[in-house]
Motif scaffolding. Structure first.
Motif, PDB file in Angstrom:
ATOM      1  N   PHE A   1       0.829  -1.207   0.000  1.00 28.42           N
ATOM      2  CA  PHE A   1       0.000   0.000   0.000  1.00 28.42           C
ATOM      3  C   PHE A   1       0.864   1.258   0.000  1.00 28.42           C
ATOM      4  CE2 PHE A   1      -2.383   3.311   2.324  1.00 28.42           C
ATOM      5  CZ  PHE A   1      -3.426   3.485   1.427  1.00 28.42           C
ATOM      6  N   ALA A   2       1.929   1.252   0.782  1.00 29.11           N
ATOM      7  CA  ALA A   2       2.845   2.402   0.811  1.00 29.11           C
ATOM      8  C   ALA A   2       3.521   2.585  -0.546  1.00 29.11           C
ATOM      9  CB  ALA A   2       3.883   2.222   1.914  1.00 29.11           C
TER      10      ALA A   2
ATOM     11  N   PHE B   1       3.055   6.087  -2.776  1.00 23.07           N
ATOM     12  CA  PHE B   1       4.184   6.921  -3.182  1.00 23.07           C
ATOM     13  C   PHE B   1       4.381   6.911  -4.695  1.00 23.07           C
ATOM     14  CE2 PHE B   1       5.380   6.598   1.319  1.00 23.07           C
ATOM     15  CZ  PHE B   1       5.636   7.946   1.574  1.00 23.07           C
ATOM     16  N   SER B   2       4.213   5.773  -5.336  1.00 23.66           N
ATOM     17  CA  SER B   2       4.370   5.713  -6.790  1.00 23.66           C
ATOM     18  C   SER B   2       3.261   6.482  -7.499  1.00 23.66           C
ATOM     19  CB  SER B   2       4.390   4.264  -7.261  1.00 23.66           C
ATOM     20  OG  SER B   2       5.529   3.618  -6.766  1.00 23.66           O
ATOM     21  N   LEU B   3       2.044   6.347  -7.016  1.00 22.21           N
ATOM     22  CA  LEU B   3       0.934   7.091  -7.604  1.00 22.21           C
ATOM     23  C   LEU B   3       1.140   8.592  -7.414  1.00 22.21           C
ATOM     24  CD1 LEU B   3      -1.826   6.975  -9.032  1.00 22.21           C
ATOM     25  CD2 LEU B   3      -2.867   6.953  -6.752  1.00 22.21           C
TER      26      LEU B   3
ATOM     27  N   TYR C   1       0.857  -2.074 -10.708  1.00 16.74           N
ATOM     28  CA  TYR C   1       1.302  -3.373 -10.197  1.00 16.74           C
ATOM     29  C   TYR C   1       1.023  -3.484  -8.697  1.00 16.74           C
ATOM     30  CZ  TYR C   1       4.492  -6.844  -8.294  1.00 16.74           C
ATOM     31  OH  TYR C   1       5.023  -7.884  -7.593  1.00 16.74           O
ATOM     32  N   SER C   2       1.307  -2.439  -7.942  1.00 11.64           N
ATOM     33  CA  SER C   2       1.071  -2.471  -6.497  1.00 11.64           C
ATOM     34  C   SER C   2      -0.413  -2.600  -6.180  1.00 11.64           C
ATOM     35  CB  SER C   2       1.645  -1.221  -5.840  1.00 11.64           C
ATOM     36  OG  SER C   2       3.039  -1.188  -5.976  1.00 11.64           O
ATOM     37  N   LEU C   3      -1.254  -1.976  -7.000  1.00 12.54           N
ATOM     38  CA  LEU C   3      -2.698  -2.118  -6.809  1.00 12.54           C
ATOM     39  C   LEU C   3      -3.126  -3.572  -7.009  1.00 12.54           C
ATOM     40  CD1 LEU C   3      -5.321  -0.523  -6.260  1.00 12.54           C
ATOM     41  CD2 LEU C   3      -5.542  -0.271  -8.734  1.00 12.54           C
TER      42      LEU C   3
ATOM     43  N   PHE D   1       9.757   1.174  -0.427  1.00 14.02           N
ATOM     44  CA  PHE D   1       8.708   0.267   0.036  1.00 14.02           C
ATOM     45  C   PHE D   1       8.547  -0.950  -0.871  1.00 14.02           C
ATOM     46  CE2 PHE D   1       7.428   4.155   2.296  1.00 14.02           C
ATOM     47  CZ  PHE D   1       7.475   3.641   3.585  1.00 14.02           C
ATOM     48  N   LEU D   2       8.756  -0.774  -2.165  1.00 17.26           N
ATOM     49  CA  LEU D   2       8.718  -1.919  -3.071  1.00 17.26           C
ATOM     50  C   LEU D   2       9.909  -2.836  -2.806  1.00 17.26           C
ATOM     51  CD1 LEU D   2       7.155  -3.245  -5.350  1.00 17.26           C
ATOM     52  CD2 LEU D   2       8.543  -1.944  -6.959  1.00 17.26           C
TER      53      LEU D   2
END
Length: 186
Positions: free
Chosen positions: A38-39, A43-45, A82-84, A162-163
């Motif tokens: 989620f973090a 941050f990427s968004l 991708y994180s979503l 975070f990734l």
């Protein structure tokens, strides 16, 4: 203690004994992965949005005129998507105690994609940092453009952090799968 639950793995039926404490540990571990994903998403968004909105009029600089800034935008947008997806997979795993894909595919999918996207994000933000440093001479005329570019790059590096942590957790799951035949460490 819970009674043994049959676990289906590629058509084989295995008996896994999980105590209530181990189930709670697994949910906690999966929840921790969800928090880091989620973090990374946030941050990427935010970085992609900051870069996308970094234009100040027709006579000023535009982010899309610079290859490195386009790379920063694209990499952060890809990592946000991708994180979503990975957050949805983590919620699925927490709520159903099962992976979205077969376990072996899920473990390697998470680890491989975490690695590729983390390095892509690091590369993009490094290229953006170098361009931002070379643009410092023009920042006296257009300070807002440079400040917003710097913010987008810093947010991208935070997304990478975070990734990267998520990648460590998914690497841990790969090692557990190799050693124990399951993604769980208990």
């Amino acid at each position: 203690m819970r009674s043994p639950q049959p676990h289906r793995n590629n058509g084989d039926s295995q008996q896994h004994f999980h105590s209530t404490v181990s189930v709670q540990k697994l949910k906690r571990f999966n929840s921790l992965i969800l928090v880091f994903r989620f973090a990374a998403f946030c941050f990427s968004l935010a970085s992609a949005v900051f870069m996308l909105t970094n234009s100040r009029g027709s006579n000023s600089l535009h982010w899309y005129n610079f290859d490195a800034f386009r790379y920063v935008f694209a990499a952060n947008a890809i990592v946000a998507i991708y994180s979503l997806f990975e957050m949805a997979a983590a919620v699925w795993e927490i709520s159903r105690n099962a992976t979205l894909f077969p376990e072996i595919c899920q473990v390697w999918f998470d680890f491989g994609h975490d690695q590729v996207f983390a390095y892509m994000l690091l590369s993009a933000n490094s290229a953006g940092t170098e361009l931002a440093r070379t643009l410092k001479d023009t920042c006296t005329d257009n300070n807002a453009f440079c400040v917003q570019s710097d913010i987008a790059i810093v947010l991208g590096f935070a997304g990478f952090l975070f990734l990267g942590i998520s990648s460590l957790f998914s690497g841990f799951r790969v090692v557990c799968f190799i050693i124990r035949g399951s993604r769980f460490y208990v």
